[in-house]
Design a protein around this motif. Sequence first.
Motif, PDB file in Angstrom:
ATOM      1  N   LEU A 165       0.819  -1.212   0.000  1.00  0.00           N
ATOM      2  CA  LEU A 165       0.000   0.000   0.000  1.00  0.00           C
ATOM      3  C   LEU A 165       0.852   1.261   0.000  1.00  0.00           C
ATOM      4  N   GLY A 166       2.159   1.093   0.048  1.00  0.00           N
ATOM      5  CA  GLY A 166       3.058   2.248   0.018  1.00  0.00           C
ATOM      6  C   GLY A 166       3.170   2.945   1.361  1.00  0.00           C
ATOM      7  N   VAL A 167       2.799   2.269   2.436  1.00  0.00           N
ATOM      8  CA  VAL A 167       2.901   2.866   3.773  1.00  0.00           C
ATOM      9  C   VAL A 167       4.326   2.670   4.276  1.00  0.00           C
ATOM     10  N   LEU A 168       4.930   3.742   4.780  1.00  0.00           N
ATOM     11  CA  LEU A 168       6.302   3.630   5.284  1.00  0.00           C
ATOM     12  C   LEU A 168       6.284   3.059   6.702  1.00  0.00           C
ATOM     13  N   ILE A 169       6.989   1.960   6.891  1.00  0.00           N
ATOM     14  CA  ILE A 169       7.072   1.360   8.229  1.00  0.00           C
ATOM     15  C   ILE A 169       8.276   1.965   8.938  1.00  0.00           C
ATOM     16  N   LYS A 170       7.998   2.696  10.013  1.00  0.00           N
ATOM     17  CA  LYS A 170       9.096   3.380  10.724  1.00  0.00           C
ATOM     18  C   LYS A 170       9.815   2.443  11.678  1.00  0.00           C
ATOM     19  N   SER A 171       9.068   1.533  12.277  1.00  0.00           N
ATOM     20  CA  SER A 171       9.723   0.574  13.174  1.00  0.00           C
ATOM     21  C   SER A 171       8.850  -0.666  13.362  1.00  0.00           C
ATOM     22  N   ILE A 172       9.549  -1.752  13.638  1.00  0.00           N
ATOM     23  CA  ILE A 172       8.872  -2.989  14.040  1.00  0.00           C
ATOM     24  C   ILE A 172       9.578  -3.427  15.304  1.00  0.00           C
ATOM     25  N   GLU A 173       8.840  -3.659  16.351  1.00  0.00           N
ATOM     26  CA  GLU A 173       9.481  -4.250  17.526  1.00  0.00           C
ATOM     27  C   GLU A 173       8.599  -5.374  18.037  1.00  0.00           C
ATOM     28  N   GLY A 174       9.246  -6.379  18.593  1.00  0.00           N
ATOM     29  CA  GLY A 174       8.424  -7.486  19.041  1.00  0.00           C
ATOM     30  C   GLY A 174       9.162  -8.457  19.928  1.00  0.00           C
ATOM     31  N   CYS A 175       8.367  -9.270  20.595  1.00  0.00           N
ATOM     32  CA  CYS A 175       8.884 -10.408  21.348  1.00  0.00           C
ATOM     33  C   CYS A 175       8.395 -11.628  20.581  1.00  0.00           C
ATOM     34  N   PHE A 176       9.315 -12.297  19.911  1.00  0.00           N
ATOM     35  CA  PHE A 176       8.943 -13.346  18.960  1.00  0.00           C
ATOM     36  C   PHE A 176       9.275 -14.745  19.437  1.00  0.00           C
ATOM     37  N   SER A 177       9.756 -14.876  20.654  1.00  0.00           N
ATOM     38  CA  SER A 177      10.087 -16.220  21.133  1.00  0.00           C
ATOM     39  C   SER A 177       9.282 -16.526  22.381  1.00  0.00           C
ATOM     40  N   GLY A 178       8.380 -17.504  22.273  1.00  0.00           N
ATOM     41  CA  GLY A 178       7.595 -17.917  23.441  1.00  0.00           C
ATOM     42  C   GLY A 178       8.517 -18.430  24.546  1.00  0.00           C
ATOM     43  N   THR A 179       9.575 -19.130  24.155  1.00  0.00           N
ATOM     44  CA  THR A 179      10.511 -19.707  25.133  1.00  0.00           C
ATOM     45  C   THR A 179      11.238 -18.601  25.902  1.00  0.00           C
ATOM     46  N   LEU A 180      11.786 -17.626  25.178  1.00  0.00           N
ATOM     47  CA  LEU A 180      12.530 -16.561  25.860  1.00  0.00           C
ATOM     48  C   LEU A 180      11.577 -15.645  26.632  1.00  0.00           C
ATOM     49  N   GLY A 181      10.344 -15.513  26.131  1.00  0.00           N
ATOM     50  CA  GLY A 181       9.333 -14.738  26.854  1.00  0.00           C
ATOM     51  C   GLY A 181       9.008 -15.399  28.190  1.00  0.00           C
ATOM     52  N   PHE A 182       8.876 -16.708  28.150  1.00  0.00           N
ATOM     53  CA  PHE A 182       8.566 -17.478  29.369  1.00  0.00           C
ATOM     54  C   PHE A 182       9.690 -17.297  30.397  1.00  0.00           C
ATOM     55  N   ILE A 183      10.940 -17.403  29.943  1.00  0.00           N
ATOM     56  CA  ILE A 183      12.085 -17.289  30.865  1.00  0.00           C
ATOM     57  C   ILE A 183      12.158 -15.860  31.433  1.00  0.00           C
ATOM     58  N   ALA A 184      12.010 -14.873  30.547  1.00  0.00           N
ATOM     59  CA  ALA A 184      12.078 -13.475  31.009  1.00  0.00           C
ATOM     60  C   ALA A 184      10.970 -13.185  32.019  1.00  0.00           C
ATOM     61  N   ASP A 185       9.777 -13.724  31.743  1.00  0.00           N
ATOM     62  CA  ASP A 185       8.638 -13.500  32.639  1.00  0.00           C
ATOM     63  C   ASP A 185       8.928 -14.040  34.039  1.00  0.00           C
ATOM     64  N   ARG A 186       9.506 -15.254  34.080  1.00  0.00           N
ATOM     65  CA  ARG A 186       9.852 -15.853  35.384  1.00  0.00           C
ATOM     66  C   ARG A 186      10.866 -14.983  36.130  1.00  0.00           C
ATOM     67  N   ILE A 187      11.862 -14.491  35.411  1.00  0.00           N
ATOM     68  CA  ILE A 187      12.900 -13.660  36.048  1.00  0.00           C
ATOM     69  C   ILE A 187      12.281 -12.342  36.543  1.00  0.00           C
ATOM     70  N   ASN A 188      11.424 -11.751  35.715  1.00  0.00           N
ATOM     71  CA  ASN A 188      10.767 -10.492  36.115  1.00  0.00           C
ATOM     72  C   ASN A 188       9.936 -10.660  37.378  1.00  0.00           C
TER      73      ASN A 188
END
Length: 364
Positions: A165-188
């Motif tokens: 569509l010609g839309v300029l994407i300025k940034s993409i950020e994300g948490c894309f690993s369920g495994t690393l999300g799970f570990i980070a969540d436990r530590i937090n």
Amino acid sequence: MVERVIIIGATGNVGRTLVRQRVEKDMGSMHRNPTVIVGMASREEFAFERDGIPPEKALAFAERKSIGKDTHSSNVFEDIFNMIKGCWEPFRVIDVTASKEILDLHLRIIGCTDSTIVTANKNPVALSVYSDFFRLVSEPQRYGLRCSVMAGAEAVNKIMDLKDLGVLIKSIEGCFSGTLGFIADRINNGGLLSDALKAAVENGYTEPHPASDLDGSDVAKKILILARLAGHRLELSDVKISPFVPEEYMRNEDPGEFVSSIGSLDKEFKERSKEARGKGNVLRYVARLSVRDGTPAVCVGLEEVHADGPLGDLSGTLNRIVIKTDLPGSMHYSVTAPGAGLEITGQNVRRDLLYQIRDRRLVT
Ligand SMILES: NC(=O)c1ccc[n+]([C@@H]2O[C@H](COP(=O)([O-])OP(=O)(O)OC[C@H]3O[C@@H](n4cnc5c(N)ncnc54)[C@H](OP(=O)(O)O)[C@@H]3O)[C@@H](O)[C@H]2O)c1
């Protein structure tokens, strides 16, 4: 007319789920051009039946049982290509392997035949050079890759649509690993890194060697795919990767010893998470594309993010993507999804397949 499907990787976790779903849901009977599984391949075998592999035989193959005389075995990828090339009618080819050597087959199918591909395997689209990547994705209706990143969400397709569509994407950020999300969540939440890792292993969230999760390479492949779809000519070597734990830990080739060695990082991670909490932040393993004056920068690593920010309130294995564009007055596009899983991946592979069905029309 039927849509003839070949499943490569049919004996794997996703492949088996896909075959079972296809048999149970009988997706074929609902369409004017129903889908029929005619080919199934493992690493060493390729079974083919022109009129369709009967459901009980398909289920048996997926369970790694030989289904008899129709099975070829020499060079599976070569056998598959020859079969496709030799037929006048196109096939719908599904790649649910984790093969790093399958790029050439993808390129030959897209370049030399009228057949189409659906891939949950991110290797062909992340390990290829950009020009090969572009050859694959340049006809979106022939190459479905929604399951290569956040299989349960619309990350891939949303970015492709914005780009078209010609839309300029300025940034993409994300948490894309369920495994690393799970570990980070436990530590937090005050847990120890080593306990979190052990729990992730016990729950079956990690790869056979958990270093393959903690080294960040899988997340790096995912953000590279999205950055390429957003229009950037990037290679994997352009992604700055900071592993979840220091590089020297990754050298331990024994999975058990690797997990035990992580205990020596407990104190450091505990302090790091306490410090983050004191600032109202949490730790997340973040993948990021930022575009400044047209120049992209891509990185993955463990970061402090604000607990109330777009990536702050995740829990467990949940994934999230946040896309910012130059559309005036637009909100950030944000999608949260479960860290894939077999049922969701199988369903979304079938979803990509639906878009490839010719003259898609339902019958009563
Ligand atoms: N699990 C998920 O939730 C999920 C979500 C999204 C995407 N994915 C992706 O889906 C793919 C499959 O995952 P999985 O968990 O099902 O893997 P898996 O259980 O290891 O299965 C891999 C399948 O591919 C075949 N295979 C492996 N290497 C091959 C090679 N070099 N040549 C030909 N065939 C090969 C295997 O055959 P053999 O049985 O003969 O070894 C098996 O059928 C991966 O790329 C993964 O990243 C998985």
